[in-house]
Design a protein around this motif. Structure first.
Motif, PDB file in Angstrom:
ATOM      1  N   ALA A   1      23.253  -1.733  -1.315  1.00 16.20           N
ATOM      2  CA  ALA A   1      23.083  -3.243  -0.601  1.00 16.20           C
ATOM      3  C   ALA A   1      22.191  -2.743   0.751  1.00 16.20           C
ATOM      4  CB  ALA A   1      24.594  -3.648  -0.471  1.00 16.20           C
ATOM      5  N   PHE A   2      22.398  -1.699   1.310  1.00 13.19           N
ATOM      6  CA  PHE A   2      22.040  -1.618   2.688  1.00 13.19           C
ATOM      7  C   PHE A   2      20.505  -1.293   2.593  1.00 13.19           C
ATOM      8  CE2 PHE A   2      20.225   2.232   4.975  1.00 13.19           C
ATOM      9  CZ  PHE A   2      19.772   1.426   6.275  1.00 13.19           C
ATOM     10  N   VAL A   3      20.012  -0.722   1.431  1.00 18.38           N
ATOM     11  CA  VAL A   3      18.766  -0.461   1.297  1.00 18.38           C
ATOM     12  C   VAL A   3      17.833  -1.717   0.815  1.00 18.38           C
ATOM     13  CG1 VAL A   3      16.763   0.998  -0.499  1.00 18.38           C
ATOM     14  CG2 VAL A   3      18.791   2.134   0.542  1.00 18.38           C
ATOM     15  N   ARG A   4      18.718  -2.360  -0.234  1.00 20.07           N
ATOM     16  CA  ARG A   4      18.033  -3.620  -0.454  1.00 20.07           C
ATOM     17  C   ARG A   4      17.751  -4.696   0.573  1.00 20.07           C
ATOM     18  NH1 ARG A   4      21.492  -4.299  -6.102  1.00 20.07           N
ATOM     19  NH2 ARG A   4      19.793  -3.068  -7.590  1.00 20.07           N
ATOM     20  N   ALA A   5      18.754  -4.465   1.595  1.00 13.79           N
ATOM     21  CA  ALA A   5      18.553  -5.713   2.692  1.00 13.79           C
ATOM     22  C   ALA A   5      17.414  -5.214   3.575  1.00 13.79           C
ATOM     23  CB  ALA A   5      19.910  -5.414   3.616  1.00 13.79           C
ATOM     24  N   VAL A   6      17.221  -4.018   3.511  1.00 13.78           N
ATOM     25  CA  VAL A   6      16.171  -3.589   4.691  1.00 13.78           C
ATOM     26  C   VAL A   6      14.876  -3.718   3.763  1.00 13.78           C
ATOM     27  CG1 VAL A   6      15.035  -1.676   5.867  1.00 13.78           C
ATOM     28  CG2 VAL A   6      17.441  -1.785   5.888  1.00 13.78           C
ATOM     29  N   ARG A   7      14.730  -3.584   2.578  1.00 12.83           N
ATOM     30  CA  ARG A   7      13.644  -3.714   1.779  1.00 12.83           C
ATOM     31  C   ARG A   7      13.257  -5.077   1.799  1.00 12.83           C
ATOM     32  NH1 ARG A   7      13.723  -4.430  -4.063  1.00 12.83           N
ATOM     33  NH2 ARG A   7      15.354  -5.764  -3.418  1.00 12.83           N
ATOM     34  N   ASP A   8      14.063  -6.230   1.630  1.00 14.43           N
ATOM     35  CA  ASP A   8      14.075  -7.442   1.756  1.00 14.43           C
ATOM     36  C   ASP A   8      13.400  -8.140   3.187  1.00 14.43           C
ATOM     37  OD1 ASP A   8      14.662  -7.450  -1.002  1.00 14.43           O
ATOM     38  OD2 ASP A   8      16.539  -8.388  -0.738  1.00 14.43           O
ATOM     39  N   ALA A   9      13.592  -7.392   4.159  1.00 12.29           N
ATOM     40  CA  ALA A   9      13.226  -7.662   5.520  1.00 12.29           C
ATOM     41  C   ALA A   9      11.823  -7.342   6.054  1.00 12.29           C
ATOM     42  CB  ALA A   9      14.087  -7.422   6.352  1.00 12.29           C
ATOM     43  N   ILE A  10      11.351  -6.530   5.287  1.00 10.76           N
ATOM     44  CA  ILE A  10       9.944  -5.786   5.526  1.00 10.76           C
ATOM     45  C   ILE A  10       9.058  -5.888   4.509  1.00 10.76           C
ATOM     46  CG2 ILE A  10      10.641  -4.706   7.761  1.00 10.76           C
ATOM     47  CD1 ILE A  10      10.661  -2.036   6.056  1.00 10.76           C
ATOM     48  N   ASP A  11       7.604  -5.648   4.499  1.00 13.33           N
ATOM     49  CA  ASP A  11       6.765  -5.171   3.495  1.00 13.33           C
ATOM     50  C   ASP A  11       6.465  -3.713   3.349  1.00 13.33           C
ATOM     51  OD1 ASP A  11       6.668  -8.053   2.807  1.00 13.33           O
ATOM     52  OD2 ASP A  11       5.065  -8.571   4.532  1.00 13.33           O
ATOM     53  N   LEU A  12       7.126  -2.816   4.037  1.00 17.42           N
ATOM     54  CA  LEU A  12       6.630  -1.462   3.797  1.00 17.42           C
ATOM     55  C   LEU A  12       7.486  -0.948   2.881  1.00 17.42           C
ATOM     56  CD1 LEU A  12       7.077  -0.145   7.708  1.00 17.42           C
ATOM     57  CD2 LEU A  12       4.898  -0.823   6.284  1.00 17.42           C
ATOM     58  N   PRO A  13       6.868   0.136   2.150  1.00 16.30           N
ATOM     59  CA  PRO A  13       7.623   1.120   1.261  1.00 16.30           C
ATOM     60  C   PRO A  13       8.689   1.780   2.087  1.00 16.30           C
ATOM     61  CG  PRO A  13       5.289   1.979   1.741  1.00 16.30           C
ATOM     62  CD  PRO A  13       5.417   0.730   2.285  1.00 16.30           C
ATOM     63  N   LEU A  14       9.588   2.323   1.423  1.00 17.30           N
ATOM     64  CA  LEU A  14      10.740   3.055   2.059  1.00 17.30           C
ATOM     65  C   LEU A  14      10.895   4.362   1.422  1.00 17.30           C
ATOM     66  CD1 LEU A  14      13.328   0.259   1.405  1.00 17.30           C
ATOM     67  CD2 LEU A  14      11.966   0.371   3.619  1.00 17.30           C
TER      68      LEU A  14
ATOM     69  N   ILE B   1       0.904  -1.194   0.072  1.00 18.69           N
ATOM     70  CA  ILE B   1       0.079  -0.103  -0.086  1.00 18.69           C
ATOM     71  C   ILE B   1       0.846   1.144   0.095  1.00 18.69           C
ATOM     72  CG2 ILE B   1      -1.679   1.368   1.193  1.00 18.69           C
ATOM     73  CD1 ILE B   1      -2.530  -1.222   2.340  1.00 18.69           C
ATOM     74  N   LYS B   2       0.912   1.967  -0.924  1.00 21.92           N
ATOM     75  CA  LYS B   2       1.637   3.253  -1.179  1.00 21.92           C
ATOM     76  C   LYS B   2       0.952   4.398  -0.686  1.00 21.92           C
ATOM     77  CE  LYS B   2       4.369   5.684  -4.589  1.00 21.92           C
ATOM     78  NZ  LYS B   2       4.547   5.865  -6.159  1.00 21.92           N
ATOM     79  N   PRO B   3       1.491   5.097   0.537  1.00 19.19           N
ATOM     80  CA  PRO B   3       1.056   6.209   1.107  1.00 19.19           C
ATOM     81  C   PRO B   3       1.220   7.410   0.141  1.00 19.19           C
ATOM     82  CG  PRO B   3       3.096   5.759   2.112  1.00 19.19           C
ATOM     83  CD  PRO B   3       2.685   4.367   1.322  1.00 19.19           C
ATOM     84  N   ASP B   4       0.241   8.233   0.070  1.00 11.01           N
ATOM     85  CA  ASP B   4       0.452   9.462  -0.738  1.00 11.01           C
ATOM     86  C   ASP B   4       1.186  10.531   0.115  1.00 11.01           C
ATOM     87  OD1 ASP B   4       0.263  11.771  -2.263  1.00 11.01           O
ATOM     88  OD2 ASP B   4      -1.905  11.684  -2.504  1.00 11.01           O
ATOM     89  N   LEU B   5       2.488  10.901  -0.127  1.00 11.95           N
ATOM     90  CA  LEU B   5       3.356  11.730   0.555  1.00 11.95           C
ATOM     91  C   LEU B   5       3.339  13.051   0.109  1.00 11.95           C
ATOM     92  CD1 LEU B   5       5.996   9.318   1.624  1.00 11.95           C
ATOM     93  CD2 LEU B   5       3.897   9.650   2.867  1.00 11.95           C
TER      94      LEU B   5
END
Length: 332
Positions: free
Chosen positions: A125-138, A2-6
């Motif tokens: 690599a850092f951003v991808r690692a966190v991305r892969d660990a959760i389902d939230l947008p970043l 779910i992509k929040p409108d920012l």
């Protein structure tokens, strides 16, 4: 996802503490009433620098998110992720997701401040690692490059191409850097939101192009930021200049004196002067604001309030609140 409108104004909330430095939850509720709940505030950012997220325990981080969600309703809720390692950031991001955040805002880990941000390898690599660990947008927290922790335009472009990266909090310390980064990101993915965020450049950043504003100063002067954003949407440069003139004395009172790291504590001093919170002191190693600087802030805030630029609407009683404390005076 779910992509929040920012798009619009995102307020980075400050977090008040009691005299014993535990969280003042009643004071925080009043802060949210004042700066997060008004119409025109699009989203709320907690546990960042303004909210002293680096000083919070895991339980406190989760509690801030849960209490904020309960008070702001369905507005998008962003949570800062401030860790020293990828593993720590993943841990914090999972806490944010479980507590109800809509987006995780990734601050560069301390190790990337040692020059690792000069190329894209480690940041990506850092951003991808966190991305892969959760389902939230970043969302990505961009520091000035001169800080040693800011990303280059090329690195930001690579990060913007990562799935579920939806926004950049753009805090570059020059307009050239801001515009180069904005262009690089938009060339990669036009849908990635650019949130103007440098305190000295709100007007020119919006004039050059932005999808919104993210600022801790909106905790103190939310209505001015709402006015500035609405004028930007209307391409009304004259009104933008007018709002900027009215915002300028507050900007200088908060960001003018050194050290700049005290800026968020100064925002709390302003809220204390308004009677929103009872105690402006930060958690160590941050220091209380010097008396003279605190007096200057009170004068600027008072003038803004009398002019109608700061509009205080008290929506809940200050239960058992003591008189507003004088600002602590550190030794010279």
């Amino acid at each position: 996802m779910i992509k929040p409108d920012l798009r619009g104004v995102t307020v980075a909330t400050v977090l008040p503490f009691k005299d014993d430095l535990s969280i003042d939850w009643d004071g925080y509720a009043r802060v949210l009433d004042y700066c997060a709940c008004p119409d025109g505030i699009a989203a709320v950012f907690v546990n960042g620098h303004a909210g002293e997220g680096g000083s919070l325990s895991d339980d406190e981080r989760g509690a801030v998110i849960k209490r904020t969600r309960a008070q702001i309703g369905t507005k998008p809720l962003l949570a800062g992720i401030i860790g020293h390692s990828t593993a720590e950031c993943i841990h914090q991001a999972r806490i944010a997701e479980a507590a109800g955040a809509d987006c995780a805002v990734l601050f560069p880990p301390a190790a990337l401040g040692g020059g690792a941000s000069a190329t894209s390898r480690a940041p990506v690599a850092f951003v991808r690692a966190v991305r892969d660990a959760i389902d939230l947008p970043l969302s990505i927290f961009q520091y000035p490059v001169t800080s040693g922790a800011g990303y280059s335009p090329e690195t930001l472009a690579e990060i913007a191409a990562i799935d579920r990266v939806i926004a950049i909090k753009e805090g570059s310390d020059t307009m050239l850097a801001y515009d180069e980064n904005r262009r690089a990101v938009k060339a990669t993915d036009p849908d990635v939101v650019i949130l103007a965020s440098n305190f000295n450049w709100f007007l020119p950043q919006l004039a050059v192009g932005a999808d919104g504003v993210l600022s801790g100063l909106a905790s103190l002067a939310p209505h001015l930021f709402i006015e500035l954003w609405q004028a930007s949407l209307a391409d009304d440069l004259g009104t933008m200049r007018d709002v900027n003139e009215r915002l300028y004395p507050i900007v200088r009172a908060i960001y003018g004196p050194q050290p700049l790291i005290d800026m968020h504590t100064r925002m709390k001093v302003g809220l204390q002067a308004l009677g929103v919170i009872a105690n402006a002191d930060p958690r160590p190693p941050l220091m209380p604001v010097l008396r003279g600087i605190g007096q200057d802030i009170s004068v600027a805030v008072g003038a803004a309030q009398r002019a109608g630029n700061i509009r205080l609407v008290q929506t809940r009683p200050v239960s058992g609140a003591a008189p507003v404390r004088n600002q602590a005076e550190a030794s010279p």
